[in-house]
Design a protein around this motif. Structure first.
Motif: not given
Length: 188
Positions: A151-172
């Motif tokens: 809704r407000e791209p000028q305020v916040l950016k969310v980037t979803v990273g690739r799954p790591s070796e442990s299987g976790n997906t990281y969100t930046y």
């Protein structure tokens, strides 16, 4: 005619147990310690499953870890020191806000994280101090952040990273720098 008829007493339903500050745990957290203030208010030390902890008083507005990363020992020390001097009466368990109010709390925290000069990377642990009032889990907070970024791209950016070796997906999560305000209507 019988003077004393035998009747079974009608059972009265027992009310469901109410959460009290001595037993209540905010949703999405683990309370590790509780301290009792001078006038009976409860001070919680809690975590959301990470290495960091926060302390919050259920009698006054005291919160530790608003903008600092506390380990359990330091959070417990701050909570104990606060309980030793807090004269607040117990207010009970805070009411769970509706989704719109909780989303406003999330948006306000993101706006506080914004800087005027550079981007500010943050994690869901930055919302740890707000968990007592949000009463929402990590998944709900992340969904609210993604909604805010859309809704407000000028305020916040969310980037979803690739799954790591442990299987976790990281969100930046990145709070973008505030734009220069030219009029008072631009202030938020």
């Amino acid at each position: 005619m019988r003077l004393f008829p035998r009747r079974r007493p009608t059972p009265t339903p027992t009310p469901a147990p109410q959460a009290t500050p001595q037993t209540w745990t905010p949703e999405g957290t683990t309370v590790t310690q509780r301290y009792l203030g001078l006038a009976g208010a409860t001070v919680l030390v809690y975590s959301s499953g990470s290495l960091y902890f926060a302390a919050s008083c259920l009698g006054c507005t005291y919160q530790a870890a608003t903008d600092q990363e506390l380990r359990e020992a330091k959070a417990a020390e701050l909570a104990n020191a606060h309980a030793a001097q807090c004269r607040a009466l117990p207010r009970g368990v805070p009411e769970r806000p509706d989704d719109a109010t909780a989303a406003t709390i999330v948006r306000t925290r993101v706006r506080e994280l914004q800087r005027y000069v550079d981007e500010r990377h943050f994690t869901l642990d930055d919302f740890l101090a707000d968990r007592v009032y949000l009463q929402r889990g990590r998944d709900w907070i992340l969904a609210a952040l993604i909604d805010l970024a859309e809704r407000e791209p000028q305020v916040l950016k969310v980037t979803v990273g690739r799954p790591s070796e442990s299987g976790n997906t990281y969100t930046y999560l990145t709070a973008l720098p505030r734009q220069s305000c030219t009029t008072t209507s631009d202030w938020r």
